[in-house]
Design an enzyme around this catalytic site. Structure first.
Site, PDB file in Angstrom:
ATOM      1  N   LYS A  16       0.877  -1.291   0.160  1.00 54.69           N
ATOM      2  CA  LYS A  16       0.232   0.154  -0.463  1.00 54.69           C
ATOM      3  C   LYS A  16       1.552   0.897   0.339  1.00 54.69           C
ATOM      4  O   LYS A  16       0.409   2.274  -0.905  1.00 54.69           O
ATOM      5  CB  LYS A  16      -0.776   0.159   1.528  1.00 54.69           C
ATOM      6  CG  LYS A  16      -1.997  -1.333   1.056  1.00 54.69           C
ATOM      7  CD  LYS A  16      -2.673  -0.911   2.438  1.00 54.69           C
ATOM      8  CE  LYS A  16      -2.581  -1.201   3.461  1.00 54.69           C
ATOM      9  NZ  LYS A  16      -1.645  -2.151   3.900  1.00 54.69           N
ATOM     10  N   LYS A  33      -1.640   9.713   6.043  1.00 50.62           N
ATOM     11  CA  LYS A  33      -1.620   8.579   7.181  1.00 50.62           C
ATOM     12  C   LYS A  33      -2.295   8.489   8.074  1.00 50.62           C
ATOM     13  O   LYS A  33      -1.656   9.532   9.271  1.00 50.62           O
ATOM     14  CB  LYS A  33      -0.299   7.705   6.967  1.00 50.62           C
ATOM     15  CG  LYS A  33      -0.393   6.560   7.756  1.00 50.62           C
ATOM     16  CD  LYS A  33      -0.485   5.118   7.074  1.00 50.62           C
ATOM     17  CE  LYS A  33      -0.318   4.018   8.115  1.00 50.62           C
ATOM     18  NZ  LYS A  33      -0.699   2.905   7.094  1.00 50.62           N
ATOM     19  N   ASP A  44       5.320   5.021   7.563  1.00 52.44           N
ATOM     20  CA  ASP A  44       5.347   5.513   6.114  1.00 52.44           C
ATOM     21  C   ASP A  44       4.688   6.284   5.422  1.00 52.44           C
ATOM     22  O   ASP A  44       4.954   6.725   4.121  1.00 52.44           O
ATOM     23  CB  ASP A  44       3.396   4.684   5.990  1.00 52.44           C
ATOM     24  CG  ASP A  44       3.363   3.516   6.136  1.00 52.44           C
ATOM     25  OD1 ASP A  44       4.104   2.275   6.605  1.00 52.44           O
ATOM     26  OD2 ASP A  44       2.526   3.270   6.336  1.00 52.44           O
ATOM     27  N   GLU A 107      -3.846   6.897   3.078  1.00 50.60           N
ATOM     28  CA  GLU A 107      -3.340   4.777   3.285  1.00 50.60           C
ATOM     29  C   GLU A 107      -3.949   5.077   4.317  1.00 50.60           C
ATOM     30  O   GLU A 107      -3.617   5.414   5.616  1.00 50.60           O
ATOM     31  CB  GLU A 107      -1.830   5.312   3.448  1.00 50.60           C
ATOM     32  CG  GLU A 107      -1.027   3.999   3.145  1.00 50.60           C
ATOM     33  CD  GLU A 107       0.132   3.362   3.979  1.00 50.60           C
ATOM     34  OE1 GLU A 107       0.433   3.133   3.558  1.00 50.60           O
ATOM     35  OE2 GLU A 107       1.074   4.500   3.511  1.00 50.60           O
ATOM     36  N   GLY A 108      -4.615   3.204   4.423  1.00 52.37           N
ATOM     37  CA  GLY A 108      -4.628   3.008   5.316  1.00 52.37           C
ATOM     38  C   GLY A 108      -4.122   2.344   5.646  1.00 52.37           C
ATOM     39  O   GLY A 108      -2.398   2.262   5.653  1.00 52.37           O
ATOM     40  N   ASN A 167       0.317  -5.403  -7.730  1.00 54.48           N
ATOM     41  CA  ASN A 167       1.921  -5.463  -7.294  1.00 54.48           C
ATOM     42  C   ASN A 167       2.731  -6.870  -7.185  1.00 54.48           C
ATOM     43  O   ASN A 167       2.364  -7.507  -5.978  1.00 54.48           O
ATOM     44  CB  ASN A 167       1.597  -4.332  -6.020  1.00 54.48           C
ATOM     45  CG  ASN A 167       3.155  -4.393  -5.073  1.00 54.48           C
ATOM     46  OD1 ASN A 167       4.143  -4.087  -5.761  1.00 54.48           O
ATOM     47  ND2 ASN A 167       3.158  -4.637  -4.202  1.00 54.48           N
ATOM     48  N   ASP A 168       3.861  -6.476  -7.252  1.00 56.52           N
ATOM     49  CA  ASP A 168       4.803  -8.056  -7.276  1.00 56.52           C
ATOM     50  C   ASP A 168       5.150  -8.453  -8.844  1.00 56.52           C
ATOM     51  O   ASP A 168       4.805  -7.990  -9.371  1.00 56.52           O
ATOM     52  CB  ASP A 168       4.473  -8.501  -5.766  1.00 56.52           C
ATOM     53  CG  ASP A 168       5.490  -9.172  -5.271  1.00 56.52           C
ATOM     54  OD1 ASP A 168       6.503  -8.643  -5.914  1.00 56.52           O
ATOM     55  OD2 ASP A 168       5.443  -9.199  -3.956  1.00 56.52           O
ATOM     56  N   TYR A 191       7.543  -6.672  -9.582  1.00 55.46           N
ATOM     57  CA  TYR A 191       8.233  -7.171  -7.924  1.00 55.46           C
ATOM     58  C   TYR A 191       9.951  -6.196  -7.859  1.00 55.46           C
ATOM     59  O   TYR A 191      10.781  -5.748  -9.304  1.00 55.46           O
ATOM     60  CB  TYR A 191       9.264  -8.037  -7.961  1.00 55.46           C
ATOM     61  CG  TYR A 191       9.705  -8.345  -6.794  1.00 55.46           C
ATOM     62  CD1 TYR A 191       9.364  -8.335  -5.172  1.00 55.46           C
ATOM     63  CD2 TYR A 191      11.138  -8.227  -7.265  1.00 55.46           C
ATOM     64  CE1 TYR A 191      10.676  -8.201  -4.248  1.00 55.46           C
ATOM     65  CE2 TYR A 191      12.811  -8.433  -5.597  1.00 55.46           C
ATOM     66  CZ  TYR A 191      11.705  -8.562  -4.816  1.00 55.46           C
ATOM     67  OH  TYR A 191      12.827  -8.467  -4.043  1.00 55.46           O
ATOM     68  N   LEU A 192      10.198  -4.792  -6.794  1.00 57.25           N
ATOM     69  CA  LEU A 192      11.428  -4.384  -7.269  1.00 57.25           C
ATOM     70  C   LEU A 192      12.246  -4.631  -6.105  1.00 57.25           C
ATOM     71  O   LEU A 192      11.502  -4.151  -4.883  1.00 57.25           O
ATOM     72  CB  LEU A 192      10.874  -2.552  -7.161  1.00 57.25           C
ATOM     73  CG  LEU A 192       9.635  -1.829  -8.471  1.00 57.25           C
ATOM     74  CD1 LEU A 192       9.196  -0.731  -7.597  1.00 57.25           C
ATOM     75  CD2 LEU A 192      10.393  -2.039  -9.214  1.00 57.25           C
TER      76      LEU A 192
END
Length: 217
Positions: A16, A33, A44, A107-108, A167-168, A191-192
């Site tokens: 996230k 956040k 975060d 952002e949760g 993501n990923d 993926y980073l």
């Protein structure tokens, strides 16, 4: 003023914050956040600040910054307090009133049903601040089920979902999740191994036009 955009996902540790940084950079938005639970290795908000490169974004202070890395309601109880939804709603409204018609990325914590207190969840926060939602799905064994359950809850609860950001590692079922849930894909982040502002900017540019199309719809 634009409605806030809440970044949430199918669970915990699914990217996230990375996605929030990309979306914030893409829209030159502000970032908030509401509840940070655990900050021994940094918050975060600090991560997002380190990854964006535009000069327009303002990182707003958390309403609650709790030391224990746990579900927010547990982290708050550990400090002898209870997270108050009205405090979060009021805090969000103050931020929105201070902004110059920019989007606000919120952002949760964890997934939509993570408790903020004994009765209210991240989903209740989305309703309280009238947020549109971007769902983050990270590709792993079991993520199809978690993604479909999340989407089913969003529909049951009447939440306003803009779409998915995946993501990923791509495992060739993102299009199926889109088809099964009816929510569009807003982009994919591979993926980073290393995350820096240059990479964030690259992905921001790749999703910017699509985000503006959805925001305008």
């Amino acid at each position: 003023m634009p409605r806030p955009i809440l970044i949430t996902g199918i669970g915990t540790d699914i990217g996230k914050t990375l996605v929030a940084a990309v979306v914030t950079e893409a829209l030159h938005a502000d970032y908030w956040k509401p509840v940070q639970a655990g900050y021994e290795t940094g918050t975060d908000a600090q991560t997002v600040a380190s990854l964006i490169s535009n000069a327009d974004t303002i990182i707003h202070k958390e309403a609650y910054c709790l030391s224990m890395p746990a579900s927010p309601h547990i982290a708050a109880a550990n400090e002898g307090i209870e997270i108050d939804m009205e405090v979060l709603r009021s805090h969000c409204q103050s931020i929105l009133q201070s902004m110059d018609n920019k989007p606000l990325i919120v952002e949760g914590a964890g997934g939509l049903l993570v408790p903020l207190n004994k009765k209210e969840t991240i989903a209740d926060l989305a309703k309280a601040i009238d947020a549109r939602i971007i769902l983050v799905s990270r590709n792993y064994l079991g993520s199809i089920n978690h993604s479909r359950l999340t989407a089913a809850y969003c529909k049951q609860a009447g939440l306003d979902v803009m779409g998915w950001i995946f993501n990923d590692q791509y495992l060739d079922y993102e299009n199926e999740i889109v088809e099964w849930t009816g929510y569009p894909s807003l982009g994919t982040i591979a993926y980073l191994e290393n995350k820096d502002s240059a990479v964030i900017q690259q992905y921001a540019e790749s999703i910017r036009s699509g985000l503006y199309q959805v925001i305008g719809s």
